[in-house]
Scaffold this active site. Structure first.
Site, PDB file in Angstrom:
ATOM      1  N   ARG A  45       0.881  -1.171   0.000  1.00  0.00           N
ATOM      2  CA  ARG A  45       0.000   0.000   0.000  1.00  0.00           C
ATOM      3  C   ARG A  45       0.910   1.210   0.000  1.00  0.00           C
ATOM      4  O   ARG A  45       2.123   1.105   0.064  1.00  0.00           O
ATOM      5  CB  ARG A  45      -0.976   0.011   1.181  1.00  0.00           C
ATOM      6  CG  ARG A  45      -0.532  -0.607   2.515  1.00  0.00           C
ATOM      7  CD  ARG A  45       0.647   0.002   3.157  1.00  0.00           C
ATOM      8  NE  ARG A  45       0.490   1.440   3.338  1.00  0.00           N
ATOM      9  CZ  ARG A  45       1.504   2.255   3.573  1.00  0.00           C
ATOM     10  NH1 ARG A  45       2.730   1.809   3.619  1.00  0.00           N
ATOM     11  NH2 ARG A  45       1.285   3.534   3.742  1.00  0.00           N
ATOM     12  N   GLY A  46       0.256   2.381  -0.192  1.00  0.00           N
ATOM     13  CA  GLY A  46       1.053   3.602  -0.307  1.00  0.00           C
ATOM     14  C   GLY A  46       1.064   4.038  -1.761  1.00  0.00           C
ATOM     15  O   GLY A  46       1.395   3.237  -2.634  1.00  0.00           O
ATOM     16  N   ALA A  47       0.701   5.269  -2.022  1.00  0.00           N
ATOM     17  CA  ALA A  47       0.466   5.707  -3.398  1.00  0.00           C
ATOM     18  C   ALA A  47       1.603   5.362  -4.364  1.00  0.00           C
ATOM     19  O   ALA A  47       1.395   4.636  -5.337  1.00  0.00           O
ATOM     20  CB  ALA A  47       0.164   7.209  -3.402  1.00  0.00           C
ATOM     21  N   ASP A 238      -1.928  10.943  -1.454  1.00  0.00           N
ATOM     22  CA  ASP A 238      -2.381   9.951  -2.437  1.00  0.00           C
ATOM     23  C   ASP A 238      -2.826  10.610  -3.725  1.00  0.00           C
ATOM     24  O   ASP A 238      -2.801   9.988  -4.792  1.00  0.00           O
ATOM     25  CB  ASP A 238      -3.505   9.102  -1.837  1.00  0.00           C
ATOM     26  CG  ASP A 238      -2.953   8.222  -0.724  1.00  0.00           C
ATOM     27  OD1 ASP A 238      -2.809   8.722   0.405  1.00  0.00           O
ATOM     28  OD2 ASP A 238      -2.624   7.056  -1.011  1.00  0.00           O
ATOM     29  N   ASN A 248      -5.230  12.389   1.451  1.00  0.00           N
ATOM     30  CA  ASN A 248      -4.290  11.540   2.165  1.00  0.00           C
ATOM     31  C   ASN A 248      -5.062  10.710   3.177  1.00  0.00           C
ATOM     32  O   ASN A 248      -6.285  10.829   3.296  1.00  0.00           O
ATOM     33  CB  ASN A 248      -3.197  12.394   2.849  1.00  0.00           C
ATOM     34  CG  ASN A 248      -1.989  11.563   3.266  1.00  0.00           C
ATOM     35  OD1 ASN A 248      -1.444  10.801   2.487  1.00  0.00           O
ATOM     36  ND2 ASN A 248      -1.607  11.684   4.531  1.00  0.00           N
TER      37      ASN A 248
HETATM   38  C1  LIG Z   1       3.757   7.961   0.215  1.00  0.00           C
HETATM   39  S1  LIG Z   1       2.071   7.935  -0.039  1.00  0.00           S
HETATM   40  C2  LIG Z   1       1.520   7.050   1.305  1.00  0.00           C
HETATM   41  C3  LIG Z   1       0.081   7.293   1.562  1.00  0.00           C
HETATM   42  O1  LIG Z   1      -0.689   6.125   1.227  1.00  0.00           O
HETATM   43  C4  LIG Z   1      -1.355   5.729   2.396  1.00  0.00           C
HETATM   44  O2  LIG Z   1      -2.596   5.155   2.140  1.00  0.00           O
HETATM   45  P1  LIG Z   1      -2.739   3.546   2.159  1.00  0.00           P
HETATM   46  O3  LIG Z   1      -1.886   3.053   3.290  1.00  0.00           O
HETATM   47  O4  LIG Z   1      -4.226   3.325   2.371  1.00  0.00           O
HETATM   48  O5  LIG Z   1      -2.274   3.090   0.802  1.00  0.00           O
HETATM   49  C5  LIG Z   1      -1.490   6.997   3.177  1.00  0.00           C
HETATM   50  O6  LIG Z   1      -2.491   7.823   2.663  1.00  0.00           O
HETATM   51  C6  LIG Z   1      -0.129   7.570   3.000  1.00  0.00           C
HETATM   52  O7  LIG Z   1       0.036   8.907   3.315  1.00  0.00           O
END
Ligand SMILES: CSC[C@H]1O[C@H](OP(=O)(O)O)[C@H](O)[C@@H]1O
Length: 349
Positions: A45-47, A238, A248
């Site tokens: 996960r993570g954009a 994101d 985000n």
């Molecule tokens: C470096 S972007 C990371 C961003 O993504 C996360 O969301 P998720 O864990 O649901 O993919 C979160 O918004 C982070 O800030």
């Protein structure tokens, strides 16, 4: 530093972020379908990381294709792109990466490349995209370290670290670069309910780096700032709309409001692949709603009684007016963001 995602023996291997911090286990993906499942279930996960994963997923299927000609390969290619594009709606990096692979494929088709040549083109582009993301994070760190005072208490939300990117991180890249520059940094990491990216992932990364880290519940950020214990906030993103509104992790908007109330500068760190100039403002950003079970259960323990409704948006939108600067690999964009974001993206999208 541990790779978030990599190639191994023709397969895509990623650390299972659902199992951290207690277990470091890896998931092996043989097909784009495996990668799509990993993105949807937040193994990765993570954009930026899901953009990299999608590009590698496309390359996986193109590599494995038994297509006898480029027309059949094209049909398979676009079907794979659609499969990966349907995984999660908010992080624009996912769509940016897929569109980039499509441009390369279409370019190869236009000049009559063979099936094998198209496979090689796609392979190379997935590797290039991954390497660029890591370089971008290091550049974000270099540009962002300047917003961190020589002795600083930095609050961050969710995980915008190596685990959310190709490596090194965006918001955590700023923190890492500040520490590498000799600054004395203590980090407060919001645990970030319900998936606990802050407690489980940010703390895991920073402890491994030997960076002073304190995990707090999301509800503690206000008291910490009121006590004057936070010098700067740095978070990831994101999707950043053309006017600078920032989507985000849920709870980021709350942190931004608290930061304004207490005079704490609030920065967003993100690569250009997170900026979406086609979306005029935050109202146009799709917000993913995830399964209620992510809130009603912690493992096998039930936290919410049957019969209670649950609202589980995975993201919120922070208006641009709360943002002191957007730290990118090409420098820090300052308000008015409509101009500064367009300028920094010119020639890059
Ligand atoms: C470096 S972007 C990371 C961003 O993504 C996360 O969301 P998720 O864990 O649901 O993919 C979160 O918004 C982070 O800030």
């Amino acid at each position: 530093m541990l790779p978030t995602i990599d190639w191994d023996d023709g397969e895509v291997v990623m650390i299972d972020q659902r199992k951290l911090p207690s277990k470091e286990v890896y998931v092996r993906c043989r097909t784009a379908k495996d990668v799509a499942r990993a993105i949807r279930t937040m193994v990765i996960r993570g954009a930026p990381a899901i953009g990299v994963a999608a590009a590698m997923g496309v390359a996986l299927d193109v590599r494995r294709s038994r297509a006898t000609g480029t027309t059949q390969l094209a049909t398979e290619f676009y079907r794979t792109c659609d499969l990966l594009a349907a995984t999660r709606p908010t992080a624009v990096n996912l769509f940016w990466a897929i569109e980039r692979m499509k441009r390369v494929f279409a370019g190869g088709m236009r000049v009559g490349r063979s099936t094998a040549e198209l496979q090689a083109l796609i392979d190379a582009e997935a590797v290039r995209l991954h390497d660029e993301d890591v370089a971008n994070c290091r550049a974000i760190g270099r540009h962002g370290a300047g917003v961190v005072p020589a002795e600083a208490r930095v609050l961050t939300h969710c995980n915008a670290g190596a685990l959310a990117t190709g490596r090194y991180g965006s918001a955590l890249g700023v923190i890492r670069a500040a520490v590498e520059a000799g600054k004395r940094v203590a980090v407060y990491a919001d645990e970030t309910r319900p998936f606990l990216q802050g407690a489980r992932l940010t703390a895991w990364e920073l402890v491994r780096d030997g960076i002073d880290t304190t995990v707090i519940t999301d509800g503690m950020a206000g008291s910490l700032m009121r006590a004057g214990m936070v010098d700067v906030v740095v978070v990831g993103a994101d999707r950043i709309a053309a006017n600078g509104d920032v989507a985000n992790k849920i709870g980021t908007y709350t942190v931004a409001v608290l930061a304004r109330e207490h005079g704490v500068p609030f920065y967003v760190a993100a690569p250009l692949s997170t900026i979406d100039l086609s979306t005029p403002d935050g109202s146009g950003i799709p917000i993913e709603e995830r399964d209620a079970k992510e809130m009603t259960y912690m493992g096998a323990s039930q936290l919410v009684p049957e019969g209670a409704a649950v609202w589980n948006p995975a993201f919120d939108v922070t208006p641009a007016s709360f943002v002191a600067g957007i730290i990118t690999e090409r420098g820090i964009c300052r308000p008015p963001f409509a101009e500064s974001l367009k300028h920094v993206c010119d020639g890059n999208q």
